[in-house]
Design a protein around this motif. Sequence first.
Motif, mmCIF file in Angstrom:
data_model
loop_
_atom_site.group_PDB
_atom_site.id
_atom_site.type_symbol
_atom_site.label_atom_id
_atom_site.label_comp_id
_atom_site.label_asym_id
_atom_site.label_seq_id
_atom_site.Cartn_x
_atom_site.Cartn_y
_atom_site.Cartn_z
ATOM 1 N N PHE A 36 0.790 -1.191 -0.083
ATOM 2 C CA PHE A 36 -0.002 0.041 -0.096
ATOM 3 C C PHE A 36 0.812 1.229 -0.001
ATOM 4 C CE2 PHE A 36 -2.407 -3.255 2.215
ATOM 5 C CZ PHE A 36 -3.719 -3.419 1.238
ATOM 6 N N ASP A 37 0.450 2.343 -0.518
ATOM 7 C CA ASP A 37 0.994 3.498 -0.607
ATOM 8 C C ASP A 37 1.365 3.971 0.760
ATOM 9 O OD1 ASP A 37 2.027 6.125 -1.228
ATOM 10 O OD2 ASP A 37 0.563 6.453 -2.928
ATOM 11 N N VAL A 38 2.749 4.318 1.072
ATOM 12 C CA VAL A 38 3.093 4.692 2.411
ATOM 13 C C VAL A 38 2.578 6.178 2.534
ATOM 14 C CG1 VAL A 38 5.004 3.004 2.518
ATOM 15 C CG2 VAL A 38 5.274 5.479 1.509
ATOM 16 N N ARG A 39 2.239 6.833 1.545
ATOM 17 C CA ARG A 39 1.821 8.316 1.780
ATOM 18 C C ARG A 39 0.422 8.502 2.173
ATOM 19 N NH1 ARG A 39 3.789 9.543 -4.458
ATOM 20 N NH2 ARG A 39 2.345 7.963 -4.301
ATOM 21 N N THR A 40 -0.180 7.540 1.906
ATOM 22 C CA THR A 40 -1.566 7.743 2.311
ATOM 23 C C THR A 40 -2.264 6.723 2.948
ATOM 24 O OG1 THR A 40 -2.069 6.548 0.241
ATOM 25 C CG2 THR A 40 -2.060 8.934 0.090
ATOM 26 N N ASN A 41 -1.529 5.860 3.455
ATOM 27 C CA ASN A 41 -2.250 4.650 3.980
ATOM 28 C C ASN A 41 -1.459 4.389 5.537
ATOM 29 O OD1 ASN A 41 -3.803 2.266 2.462
ATOM 30 N ND2 ASN A 41 -2.472 3.718 1.045
ATOM 31 N N GLY A 42 -1.107 5.519 6.280
ATOM 32 C CA GLY A 42 -0.526 5.446 7.513
ATOM 33 C C GLY A 42 -1.334 4.645 8.563
ATOM 34 N N VAL A 43 -2.534 4.858 8.697
ATOM 35 C CA VAL A 43 -3.544 4.193 9.542
ATOM 36 C C VAL A 43 -3.592 2.682 9.235
ATOM 37 C CG1 VAL A 43 -5.774 3.979 10.231
ATOM 38 C CG2 VAL A 43 -5.039 6.332 10.055
ATOM 39 N N ARG A 44 -3.572 2.232 8.021
ATOM 40 C CA ARG A 44 -3.415 0.906 7.452
ATOM 41 C C ARG A 44 -2.359 0.277 8.346
ATOM 42 N NH1 ARG A 44 -6.089 -1.202 3.081
ATOM 43 N NH2 ARG A 44 -6.244 0.652 2.190
ATOM 44 N N TYR A 45 -1.027 0.920 7.920
ATOM 45 C CA TYR A 45 0.208 0.324 8.549
ATOM 46 C C TYR A 45 0.236 0.179 9.881
ATOM 47 C CZ TYR A 45 2.267 0.095 4.077
ATOM 48 O OH TYR A 45 2.350 -0.402 2.542
#
Length: 298
Positions: A36-45
């Motif tokens: 997932f795109d690290v720039r827009t998926n902070g909560v996912r990570y």
Amino acid sequence: MNELWKYIGENEVNEENIGDLAEFKRSQVNYRLTYFDVRTNGVRYLKTLIYNLAGRLSEENWDRLRRISGRELGRPFAVTYDGESVDLDYLRAVRDLEFIERNVDLDGARVLEIGAGYGRTCHTLMSNKDISGYTVIDLPTTMALSRKYLREVLPDEQFKKVTFISVDEIETSLGDAVFDLCINIDSLAEMDVETVRYYLSLIAGRGRHFYTNNPVGKYMDKSLDDHARGEDAIARALDAGPLTDVIDVHDNRAVREQARGFVAAYRPHDSWHCVADEWAEPFTWYWQALFRAPAARR
């Protein structure tokens, strides 16, 4: 080809977008193919991290976590694991408690915490151990939050055991109090060196044990946050705390090497013994240590 991959091929992963391979693993091309795109998926990570940490919790730590009621206050980012809601703050807190309990008997203990944040550590210790008194020293602005939070999550009889002292009232309010355990988590590293020395001296004069969990050093990896708070904030952060060496915080050997300086920097006094120290998961550049006063103080 289904419609989804038809769209991806036309708009995201194609020869035109691939371009030079030099940076493609940090591009939308690779984010479509692997992770997932690290720039827009902070909560996912973040939730993935919490999930994985929850899967490694010991049964003792699950018991510690279950004893802490009111953890959901403030709507933390959480996951559900084996029917239990888990967030990162309290995962860290129960592991801090686990580390401390290996060497300190906390039942009946008097605790001093310097910089309590919103109060998660106090909440965790008060919920798990028979703490006789808990003193918080903090900035008035931050203390307004911890007082309000702890009043909500602790039963009245527990909250009455908590004393709040502003940083400008330390000398007049502490009296002759001594503490079985002093705690600092993630704030001495943000203070100027003279303030750090003051607090270590305070601990050395009034404490029997000291637990600290702080960064081992500084970093300049712009890829982590794109220096979103600005260069002035970076400069202030680099000057703060007792450890200002810039290291690669995602190199375990560099962190371990710097940890030797961590133990020396956070020892309250030369006469104090470091009982235990180790990496403070999950953040790569955090270390934890427990110090004990000389026998005459105990």
